[in-house]
Design an enzyme around this catalytic site. Structure first.
Site, PDB file in Angstrom:
ATOM      1  CB  CYS A   9      31.030  57.588  81.982  1.00  0.00           C
ATOM      2  SG  CYS A   9      29.597  56.649  81.449  1.00  0.00           S
ATOM      3  N   GLY A  35      28.553  63.430  82.779  1.00  0.00           N
ATOM      4  CA  GLY A  35      27.404  62.542  82.938  1.00  0.00           C
ATOM      5  C   GLY A  35      26.458  63.065  83.985  1.00  0.00           C
ATOM      6  CG  ASN A 114      34.850  57.836  80.006  1.00  0.00           C
ATOM      7  OD1 ASN A 114      35.752  58.635  79.822  1.00  0.00           O
ATOM      8  ND2 ASN A 114      33.725  57.886  79.311  1.00  0.00           N
ATOM      9  N   GLY A 115      33.690  55.010  78.405  1.00  0.00           N
ATOM     10  CA  GLY A 115      33.981  54.535  77.052  1.00  0.00           C
ATOM     11  C   GLY A 115      32.897  53.585  76.616  1.00  0.00           C
ATOM     12  CE1 TYR A 270      28.880  70.342  74.270  1.00  0.00           C
ATOM     13  CE2 TYR A 270      29.172  67.995  74.689  1.00  0.00           C
ATOM     14  CZ  TYR A 270      28.466  69.167  74.886  1.00  0.00           C
ATOM     15  OH  TYR A 270      27.361  69.172  75.678  1.00  0.00           O
TER      16      TYR A 270
HETATM   17  P1  AMP Z   1      22.281  70.263  67.649  1.00  0.00           P
HETATM   18  O1  AMP Z   1      23.039  70.656  66.402  1.00  0.00           O
HETATM   19  O2  AMP Z   1      20.998  70.943  67.823  1.00  0.00           O
HETATM   20  O3  AMP Z   1      22.139  68.771  67.761  1.00  0.00           O
HETATM   21  O4  AMP Z   1      23.153  70.690  68.887  1.00  0.00           O
HETATM   22  C1  AMP Z   1      24.480  71.019  68.801  1.00  0.00           C
HETATM   23  C2  AMP Z   1      24.931  71.494  70.155  1.00  0.00           C
HETATM   24  O5  AMP Z   1      24.971  70.382  71.053  1.00  0.00           O
HETATM   25  C3  AMP Z   1      26.305  72.099  70.105  1.00  0.00           C
HETATM   26  O6  AMP Z   1      26.164  73.412  70.569  1.00  0.00           O
HETATM   27  C4  AMP Z   1      27.156  71.319  71.066  1.00  0.00           C
HETATM   28  O7  AMP Z   1      27.698  72.190  72.030  1.00  0.00           O
HETATM   29  C5  AMP Z   1      26.206  70.337  71.728  1.00  0.00           C
HETATM   30  N1  AMP Z   1      26.699  68.947  71.613  1.00  0.00           N
HETATM   31  C6  AMP Z   1      27.416  68.398  70.629  1.00  0.00           C
HETATM   32  N2  AMP Z   1      27.670  67.095  70.875  1.00  0.00           N
HETATM   33  C7  AMP Z   1      27.096  66.809  72.054  1.00  0.00           C
HETATM   34  C8  AMP Z   1      27.024  65.634  72.872  1.00  0.00           C
HETATM   35  N3  AMP Z   1      27.604  64.497  72.498  1.00  0.00           N
HETATM   36  N4  AMP Z   1      26.363  65.711  74.038  1.00  0.00           N
HETATM   37  C9  AMP Z   1      25.772  66.854  74.410  1.00  0.00           C
HETATM   38  N5  AMP Z   1      25.801  67.995  73.694  1.00  0.00           N
HETATM   39  C10 AMP Z   1      26.465  67.991  72.528  1.00  0.00           C
END
Ligand code: AMP
Length: 493
Positions: A9, A35, A114-115, A270
């Site tokens: 969030c 979000g 958030n959290g 990320y």
């Molecule tokens: P996958 O290994 O297919 O699950 O996807 C990894 C990708 O998802 C990476 O390129 C990250 O940029 C992205 N990613 C990692 N953690 C998250 C998250 N918590 N929410 C959304 N995308 C994420």
């Protein structure tokens, strides 16, 4: 109980601006990446018939879709708070959209969170036994109930006591009938910053999850809200107090008794926008340094370095500059599609990769390619991307991940899946390499990550990488049911 722990969030608040709701809308727009499921704004109109009133608008969907000129026009008043929310599973109905609002004895109260509160199931059960009726499945509502029960009419004194019950991650922005309060949990998992700007002859205060929201509305960054600090803003000005002296943090820490800080390292890996300054550090800078370290640790002979856009871009620049291998955009991203990760079902996720990312043969054909991504979670995305790069004619594909292997779920507000779905929790790097179809695979080491951040695990929570959870996990047992279900889809390769 639904999966209320899976929440990412962004929160925002503004005090003393004639266009409070519109600026909140812009602040949320800047934090849309935090979000995408729902958005909400609550304004405080203190002039209304002599009686302060909360004006509320919440809706499912993106900020731009959730609000229109006319809905914003109804959010009158010079004070507002807002929230963007994303939860992958469970209840995405509008009752869980935030800010959550309630009429307490002391007046209206709105909360944006958030959290994730780790012991929420324990607190919820205790409150329900005591007669509390919950409207929503999110853990945030617990705070409203705890405050409703508290005898003090003074919000900050009530919070000071009530917050001692919460274990976990919380950056809250709270709007009462006469004040706005911003606070962070004692370990400071999630970011929250204070900004200010001129408003007429006075000062306007702003709080936001990320500094990119301040940038957009032209507010100056003042400082972070400190872990364990309550900042109270009212017509009397701005006041700071603490709800913890650190002793109960030690009590929470479940064996790691001296822990004083647990800033989420994944915000730098990320989650946050690269143009934000989070926990006092530029996110862009951190990611670039992750890439540089990665090149030092696992350099390889190659012709071109390409990022997985957008999340791998700063790390790929760092990798390219350190290694001297030219940087190119070998994959072009369609920006009008949400992150693949948020697609609800596996079948749609896979299609999503192809819709979103288009490899460029003129850059990749007959080349030895280093592909940089920020993290590898399930491995699904990487597998697809590598296949696409090969189809575009690449001779070799070397995947470099600008963070350590993701081996543990997050209980503090990042949607990292259950352990059984995390490819690195069950498989060796060589097995993962084979599964995703790369010629070589390397991750940034944990030590390399700390060196890049000029910091260490005493300051950051890196539980998703090292399994060291900074708080007690009592109360997360309810996840076992979900874990059981997950096993049917477990990524054993
Ligand atoms: P996958 O290994 O297919 O699950 O996807 C990894 C990708 O998802 C990476 O390129 C990250 O940029 C992205 N990613 C990692 N953690 C998250 C998250 N918590 N929410 C959304 N995308 C994420």
């Amino acid at each position: 109980m639904k999966n209320s722990w899976k929440e990412e969030c962004g929160v925002f608040g503004i005090w003393n601006h004639p266009e409070a709701a519109k600026l909140t809308y812009l602040g949320l727009y800047a934090m849309q990446h935090r979000g995408q499921e729902s958005a909400g704004i609550v304004s405080l109109d203190m002039q209304s018939a002599g009686q302060p009133v909360h004006r509320i608008h919440k809706s499912l969907g993106l900020v731009a879709d959730a609000f229109s000129e006319s809905t914003l026009a109804k959010l009158t008043g010079s004070v507002a708070i807002g929230h963007v929310r994303y939860s992958t599973t469970g209840d995405n109905s509008v009752v869980n959209a935030q800010p959550l609002t309630s009429e307490l004895l002391s007046g209206p109260l709105a909360v944006a969170h958030n959290g994730n509160i780790v012991n929420s199931s324990i607190l919820r059960t205790a409150l329900q036994r005591d007669g509390a009726i919950f409207q929503a499945t999110s853990d945030t509502e617990i705070l409203l109930h705890l405050l409703a029960k508290h005898p003090s009419n003074d919000l900050v004194s009530a919070l000071t006591e009530v917050l001692k019950n919460l274990v976990g991650a919380y950056s809250f922005v709270i709007l009462a009938h006469d004040r706005m309060v911003a606070l962070r949990d004692p370990l400071g998992f999630r970011p929250l910053v204070l900004g200010q700007m001129k408003s007429g002859s006075g000062l306007c205060y702003v709080v936001a999850s990320e500094t990119c929201a301040l940038d957009l509305i032209g507010a100056q960054f003042v400082r972070e809200i400190e872990p364990g600090e309550i900042v109270e803003i009212s017509s009397e000005g701005i006041k700071s107090s603490r709800f913890t002296d650190g002793t109960e943090v030690a009590g929470q820490a479940n064996g790691q008794t001296n822990r004083k800080s647990a800033n989420c390292v994944f915000e730098h890996v990320y989650f946050s926008r690269p143009d934000s300054v989070v926990f006092g550090k530029s996110v862009y800078d951190s990611r670039k340094k992750f890439g540089e370290k990665l090149a030092e640790e696992s350099g390889i002979e190659a012709d071109v370095v390409i990022p997985v856009p957008d999340s791998g871009v700063p790390a790929a620049i760092g990798y390219s500059q350190k290694s001297g291998i030219p940087f190119e955009f070998g994959i072009i991203r369609n920006h009008y599609i949400g992150r693949t990760f948020i697609q609800p079902a596996q079948s749609i996720r896979d299609v999503g990769v192809k819709i979103k990312l288009n490899p460029q043969p003129q850059i990749l054909k007959d080349k030895r390619v280093v592909v940089i991504d920020d993290s590898l979670v399930r491995g699904t995305t990487s597998q697809k991307i590598i296949a696409l790069i090969r189809q575009a004619g690449a001779k070799e594909v070397h995947l470099r991940i600008a963070s350590p292997p993701t081996t543990g779920p997050c209980y503090y507000g990042v949607d990292t899946p259950q352990k059984s779905q995390l490819i690195a929790s069950q498989n060796s790097i060589e097995d993962i390499r084979k599964y995703i179809g790369a010629d070589s695979l390397a991750y940034l080491s944990e030590d390399g990550m700390w060196k890049a951040l000029s910091s260490g695990p005493e300051r950051f929570c890196a539980a998703c990488f090292n399994g060291e959870y900074p708080t007690s996990l009592k109360g997360v047992e309810t996840k076992k049911n979900t874990d059981q279900k997950d096993k049917s889809q477990a990524k054993q390769i």
